[in-house]
Design an enzyme around this catalytic site. Structure first.
Site, short mmCIF file in Angstrom:
data_model
loop_
_atom_site.label_atom_id
_atom_site.label_comp_id
_atom_site.label_asym_id
_atom_site.label_seq_id
_atom_site.Cartn_x
_atom_site.Cartn_y
_atom_site.Cartn_z
N LYS A 169 0.90 -1.14 -0.07
CA LYS A 169 -0.04 -0.03 -0.20
C LYS A 169 0.93 1.40 -0.02
O LYS A 169 1.51 1.57 1.07
CB LYS A 169 -0.89 0.16 1.25
CG LYS A 169 -2.02 1.13 1.04
CD LYS A 169 -2.36 1.65 2.23
CE LYS A 169 -1.40 2.67 2.89
NZ LYS A 169 -1.14 3.77 1.98
N GLU A 244 11.76 1.58 8.81
CA GLU A 244 12.54 2.59 8.58
C GLU A 244 11.69 4.15 8.80
O GLU A 244 10.91 4.30 8.12
CB GLU A 244 12.88 2.29 7.16
CG GLU A 244 13.51 1.17 6.75
CD GLU A 244 14.88 0.97 6.93
OE1 GLU A 244 15.50 1.76 7.48
OE2 GLU A 244 15.09 -0.10 7.22
N CYS A 278 14.97 11.31 4.36
CA CYS A 278 15.00 10.97 5.70
C CYS A 278 16.36 11.00 6.39
O CYS A 278 16.61 11.13 7.54
CB CYS A 278 14.36 9.36 5.89
SG CYS A 278 15.23 8.36 4.72
N GLU A 378 11.77 16.10 13.89
CA GLU A 378 12.32 16.14 12.19
C GLU A 378 11.25 16.92 11.47
O GLU A 378 9.94 16.98 11.85
CB GLU A 378 12.04 14.62 11.72
CG GLU A 378 12.15 14.50 10.34
CD GLU A 378 11.80 13.03 9.82
OE1 GLU A 378 10.56 12.67 10.17
OE2 GLU A 378 12.84 12.48 9.20
P1 NAD Z 1 3.64 8.76 7.44
O1 NAD Z 1 4.15 7.81 8.52
O2 NAD Z 1 2.46 9.64 7.64
O3 NAD Z 1 3.02 7.64 6.27
C1 NAD Z 1 3.77 6.44 5.74
C2 NAD Z 1 2.72 5.67 5.09
O4 NAD Z 1 2.05 5.07 6.46
C3 NAD Z 1 1.86 6.11 4.01
O5 NAD Z 1 1.56 4.89 3.28
C4 NAD Z 1 0.46 5.99 5.07
O6 NAD Z 1 -0.78 6.00 4.28
C5 NAD Z 1 0.68 5.20 5.89
N1 NAD Z 1 0.00 5.34 7.10
C6 NAD Z 1 -0.61 6.54 7.83
N2 NAD Z 1 -1.33 6.10 8.90
C7 NAD Z 1 -1.07 4.90 9.17
C8 NAD Z 1 -1.64 3.84 10.08
N3 NAD Z 1 -2.51 4.37 11.27
N4 NAD Z 1 -1.32 2.50 9.87
C9 NAD Z 1 -0.58 2.11 9.08
N5 NAD Z 1 0.00 3.05 8.01
C10 NAD Z 1 -0.47 4.29 8.03
O7 NAD Z 1 4.90 9.26 6.96
P2 NAD Z 1 5.10 10.15 5.54
O8 NAD Z 1 4.69 11.51 5.91
O9 NAD Z 1 4.27 9.64 4.53
O10 NAD Z 1 6.36 10.03 5.22
C11 NAD Z 1 7.45 10.79 5.76
C12 NAD Z 1 8.22 10.09 6.89
O11 NAD Z 1 9.05 8.85 6.54
C13 NAD Z 1 9.53 11.06 7.51
O12 NAD Z 1 9.33 10.78 8.94
C14 NAD Z 1 10.62 10.38 7.15
O13 NAD Z 1 11.73 10.51 7.88
C15 NAD Z 1 10.38 8.78 6.83
N6 NAD Z 1 10.98 7.99 6.08
C16 NAD Z 1 11.98 7.22 6.58
C17 NAD Z 1 12.92 6.44 5.69
C18 NAD Z 1 13.99 5.59 6.14
O14 NAD Z 1 14.27 4.81 5.43
N7 NAD Z 1 14.27 5.60 7.45
C19 NAD Z 1 12.85 6.84 4.26
C20 NAD Z 1 11.80 7.69 3.87
C21 NAD Z 1 10.97 8.39 4.81
#
Ligand code: NAD
Length: 471
Positions: A169, A244, A278, A378
């Site tokens: 997803k 991650e 990230c 962040e």
């Molecule tokens: P997010 O946590 O809001 O969403 C990530 C994913 O989770 C999306 O697909 C979203 O639809 C889904 N999601 C949202 N609520 C959920 C729930 N309750 N249960 C399960 N899934 C749910 O993050 P974002 O804003 O999309 O991405 C940015 C974040 O990702 C930043 O914190 C960034 O640092 C992190 N990131 C980490 C890495 C890494 O490799 N460590 C890489 C890229 C991004």
């Protein structure tokens, strides 16, 4: 407006049980340009049933067979790299020419997993035991919007290599590259049920995915807040959870570093992808003796970056991925001002000549104390905190004073000196004297930046179980 009205389940494009569509908004124009179907819980169940049914046969394929499928899929994706770059650029704002590199070059790294499939056939004799590797099972993959193809491939490639089946997803902000990926899967005729794609809102589908009884492994990339929730939810059924998560990575520049080069590297590192990386080195630690000089270099470099239309070949920084993300970043810039940090450049206004879209100016704060919220949380935007330090031990202490431990950087007079400092940083990665990103190196975090590693040879470890047979 292009409408994607199907999900990819059990080797077929199927009409969702769920209703309605999510609009995909171009953050540069604020206009919707595509819409994708919203899956519901019945669709989640259908996708996992397909993945479970496919698992016995797929997990018993030979490494050579899986390697062949990976090579075919790589070839099908390789033909569509320009289309992938455009889809990503339009939906999250990364400038197109830069997207072709930082968002899409990962396709090249995909093929390496064909070779890694053979790791699964390694068997070890330990005294009277035969120790073998077996595919971990059915996987649930949830990915974010900042490097959406990279995050997809980082999960799908090792899962295919090890013999796992999967349901994916993507973020509802950026589902298009996943749909193109599913088209490539359909084109090569990958066995039905191995790869399943559902689209829709994480808040609606996420809980069902991570608690689903058919799931053995949950691999999530996204914010630490959502990661914590997922780990708690998955704990009830003891699923393997790979996370991650976020970062607030420090970049230590030493007294004897080439300052111009180091600061330029640091500023460009954060500003690329509008700070939505990230591993961005968002805390720049500079010796007090060279602080004023470093601030002037950072100001000049940041002000020299072209901000604007992602379709323009000269643009370095496009908009944020969404208006919501712009609001979040602006609220942090306001918080920094309220906390007493001083603006070197950037701030709350639109960049010159821009009056709409999710744009934020490249922003640099000086006189930042590491205890401030802008240094601890962040921001995920084009914002650098410049923090002075008096000696290298203080710099290391500041660098490690974070709940995060994803990445870091050190630029010192020699590589040996930089490595000696890098070894003292509690982070999963470190960029030494301006080293390049490496797709074959493992990526992952210490502390609240997550667990497990993706990419490289280590990237398959999360996807197999170990069995000891006592002979
Ligand atoms: P997010 O946590 O809001 O969403 C990530 C994913 O989770 C999306 O697909 C979203 O639809 C889904 N999601 C949202 N609520 C959920 C729930 N309750 N249960 C399960 N899934 C749910 O993050 P974002 O804003 O999309 O991405 C940015 C974040 O990702 C930043 O914190 C960034 O640092 C992190 N990131 C980490 C890495 C890494 O490799 N460590 C890489 C890229 C991004």
């Amino acid at each position: 407006m292009k409408r994607y009205d199907k999900l990819y389940i059990n080797g077929q494009w199927v009409t969702p049980h769920g209703s309605g569509y999510t609009q995909i908004i171009n953050p540069a124009t604020e206009a919707a340009f595509a819409e994708v179907a919203n899956a519901d819980l019945d669709d989640v169940n259908a996708a996992f049933a397909a993945a479970r049914a496919a698992f016995p046969a797929w997990s018993r394929t030979t490494a050579a067979e899986r390697a062949e499928w990976i090579r075919k899929l790589h070839a099908a994706l390789d033909k569509r790299k320009d289309e992938l770059a455009l889809a990503i650029s339009q939906s999250m704002g990364c400038p197109l020419e830069i997207a072709k590199i930082i968002q899409v070059n990962c396709v090249k790294a995909f093929e390496k997993f064909a070779d890694r499939a053979f790791e699964m056939e390694k068997e070890v004799r330990v005294n009277n035991s035969l120790v073998v590797r077996e595919a971990a099972g059915v996987c649930a993959f949830i990915t974010p919007w900042n490097y959406p193809l990279y995050q997809l491939i980082g999960k799908v490639a090792p899962a295919l290599a090890t013999g796992c089946t999967m349901v994916i997803k993507p973020s509802s902000v950026t589902p298009l590259q996943d749909l193109i990926f599913a088209e490539a899967v359909a084109e090569i005729g990958l066995p039905a049920g191995v790869f399943n794609l559902i689209t829709g809102r994480g808040g609606v589908l996420g809980d069902a995915m991570v608690t689903h009884p058919e799931v053995d492994v949950v691999s999530f990339t996204g914010s630490t807040a959502t990661g914590k929730r997922i780990q708690k939810l998955a704990a009830d059924s003891i699923k393997r959870v790979c996370l991650e998560l976020g970062g607030k990575s420090p970049f230590i520049i030493t007294e004897d570093a080439p300052l111009e080069k180091a600061v330029t590297f640091g500023v460009k590192d954060v500003m690329i992808n509008s700070g939505q990386t990230c591993i961005a080195l968002s805390r720049m630690l500079v010796p007090a003796s060279r602080y004023e000089e470093a601030v002037q270099i950072a100001k000049r470099v940041a002000e020299g970056l072209k901000v604007g239309d992602p379709m323009d070949k000269d643009t370095y920084m496009g908009p944020m991925s969404s208006m919501g993300q712009r609001d979040t970043v602006l609220s942090y810039i306001q918080k920094g001002l309220d906390e007493g940090a001083k603006l070197v450049t950037g701030g709350l206004d639109y960049p010159a000549g821009i009056s709409k879209g999710a744009y934020v100016k490249p922003t640099i704060f000086r006189d930042v104390n590491n205890k401030m919220a802008i240094a601890q949380e962040e921001i995920f935007g084009p914002v650098i905190c410049m923090i002075p330090y008096s000696d290298i031990n203080e710099a290391i202490a500041i660098a490690n004073d974070s709940i995060y431990g994803l990445s870091s950087g050190v630029w010192a007079g020699t590589q040996e000196a930089a490595i000696a400092i890098a070894r003292q940083l509690r982070t999963g990665g470190c960029y030494v004297n301006g080293g390049d990103f490496n797709y074959d190196a493992p990526l992952g975090g210490y502390k609240q930046s997550g667990n497990g590693r993706e990419w490289g040879d280590f990237g398959i470890h999360e996807f197999y179980e170990i069995k000891s047979m006592q002979l």
